[in-house]
Scaffold this active site. Sequence first.
Site, PDB file in Angstrom:
ATOM      1  NE  ARG A   1      -2.639 -15.845 -19.666  1.00 29.83           N
ATOM      2  CZ  ARG A   1      -2.661 -15.551 -18.374  1.00 29.83           C
ATOM      3  NH1 ARG A   1      -2.086 -16.361 -17.511  1.00 29.83           N
ATOM      4  NH2 ARG A   1      -3.274 -14.470 -17.965  1.00 29.83           N
TER       5      ARG A   1
ATOM      6  CG  HIS B   1      -1.934   1.064   1.234  1.00 31.96           C
ATOM      7  ND1 HIS B   1      -1.695   2.308   1.780  1.00 31.96           N
ATOM      8  CD2 HIS B   1      -3.204   1.112   0.735  1.00 31.96           C
ATOM      9  CE1 HIS B   1      -2.756   3.070   1.634  1.00 31.96           C
ATOM     10  NE2 HIS B   1      -3.706   2.362   1.014  1.00 31.96           N
TER      11      HIS B   1
ATOM     12  NE  ARG C   1       5.869 -16.114 -14.334  1.00 26.51           N
ATOM     13  CZ  ARG C   1       6.060 -15.295 -15.367  1.00 26.51           C
ATOM     14  NH1 ARG C   1       5.061 -14.993 -16.153  1.00 26.51           N
ATOM     15  NH2 ARG C   1       7.266 -14.807 -15.595  1.00 26.51           N
TER      16      ARG C   1
ATOM     17  CG  ASP D   1      -6.498 -26.486 -19.599  1.00 26.53           C
ATOM     18  OD1 ASP D   1      -5.651 -27.172 -20.209  1.00 26.53           O
ATOM     19  OD2 ASP D   1      -6.269 -25.989 -18.468  1.00 26.53           O
TER      20      ASP D   1
ATOM     21  CG  LEU E   1       1.805 -12.675  -6.908  1.00 27.50           C
ATOM     22  CD1 LEU E   1       1.748 -11.161  -6.717  1.00 27.50           C
ATOM     23  CD2 LEU E   1       2.143 -13.353  -5.592  1.00 27.50           C
ATOM     24  N   GLY E   2      -1.491 -15.297  -9.176  1.00 29.24           N
ATOM     25  CA  GLY E   2      -2.903 -15.625  -9.410  1.00 29.24           C
ATOM     26  C   GLY E   2      -3.319 -16.907  -8.721  1.00 29.24           C
TER      27      GLY E   2
END
Length: 454
Positions: free
Chosen positions: A364, A250, A406, A387, A420-421
């Site tokens: 994606r 922040h 990743r 998928d 981070l997703g």
Amino acid sequence: MAETHVPNRLFIKLLLGFWLCSSLIIAIVGLLPLLQQNHDRAPVPPPMAQMLENIAMRIEENPAVLQSDFLRRWERRGKMEGKPVRLYLANSQGQVVNTNRVSRNVRSFMLMADEEQTPISHQFKDEFVFGPARLMLNGEPYFLYGRLPDMHPRPWFFFFIENKLLTLSLAILLSGLLCGLLAWHLGKPLNSLKKSANALAKGDLSHRVDKSTTQRSDEIGQLATAFNSMADSIEAMVKNQQRLMGDISHELRTPLTRLQLSLALARKKGQQSTETDRIAYEAEQLEQLITELLELSRVKLSNNETRVHLGLAESLSQVLDDAEFEAEQQGKQLSIDIDEAIELSHYPKSLSRAVENLLRNAIRYADYEIHIEAKQQGEQIYICIQDDGPGVPAEELEAIFKPFYRPDTARQRESGGWGLGLAITEAAISAHKGSIKANNRIPNGLEVIISLPA
């Protein structure tokens, strides 16, 4: 200050438990022969002792009666408690002189009585033998015994003495029962400790050992109290870390906002160049990273959101509409199979964000088809997203939910994101006390399964 040593209560419990168990079994088994011995040496009931004395006195006064059938006639008309009495007269060598038919029990009793100084009685399985009454004939000692068929019921412990296999089985059963109670007394709190440790390892930092375990006065209770204190410290440290990460993210927004404002002013003054475009791009990437970090912190701390009981399809409706539109723009097909009757208590924004991240990843990397399905089985609700893309290396299936991780196949800058997703997704599912797991499909593709308590 002098250190006080608390006695090892758990050691004392184990010692006393097994010692008392083994001592009790040994005492019970060892007591049976003693009871038998006491019963073997029981005194002769007074009426029977008086009867033998009267008959012995008559024989001593008139030995000639032995030449007749005096004893046999007395047996035919004499009764004791309604049952005929059989008499045996033995000389000093133990030979019965009035009959040749002497049962094995009577001979055993004669040997038993020979060791005693006073008359005794003994209850065999089907007859009661008593005596002897001592008398003198022609200067030699004689002994008079009596026998009653099935005089009295045998004492209960004779059943166990004669059935040794049954007695051994009962002793094993009793010892197993006592040891089982001790094992349950010790195993129940240990099982509670194990459940709490497993819950803590899975990320449920709010789980604690129950009060019945912490209130014990032995080492297990002390261990449970120490475990709860450790869990409190871990939960506080993790929450402080998440709060610190959110605070830092922040605070970074203030200088970032100034940087973006300076770039906007420079462009307005005609100072735009390749370098300023690059700075603007990196500032935008940094803004997205800070947003993701703030979201991860918010989800992990479960702040600013109220848990509601709502239909799953209703909560995910906007996310599914956006995903259908995005898949259509990329020439891919999204199929949806969600039971409208599924309802659960959840955080709508967190759960929607978790499913949205999974759907965006699936769109994606999918070649053409994406499928999302939700169903309820018992007390669990399962959300499955599939998928037909390249999948993830098997050794990386668990690591993809860690922050900033990743797979090698997704490290290209153009793929976007900082890993981070899926970390946000995993944090959101953990906040719902659920679990998430990824598997590779055959022949190709990735499958992610979310399990939530109904």
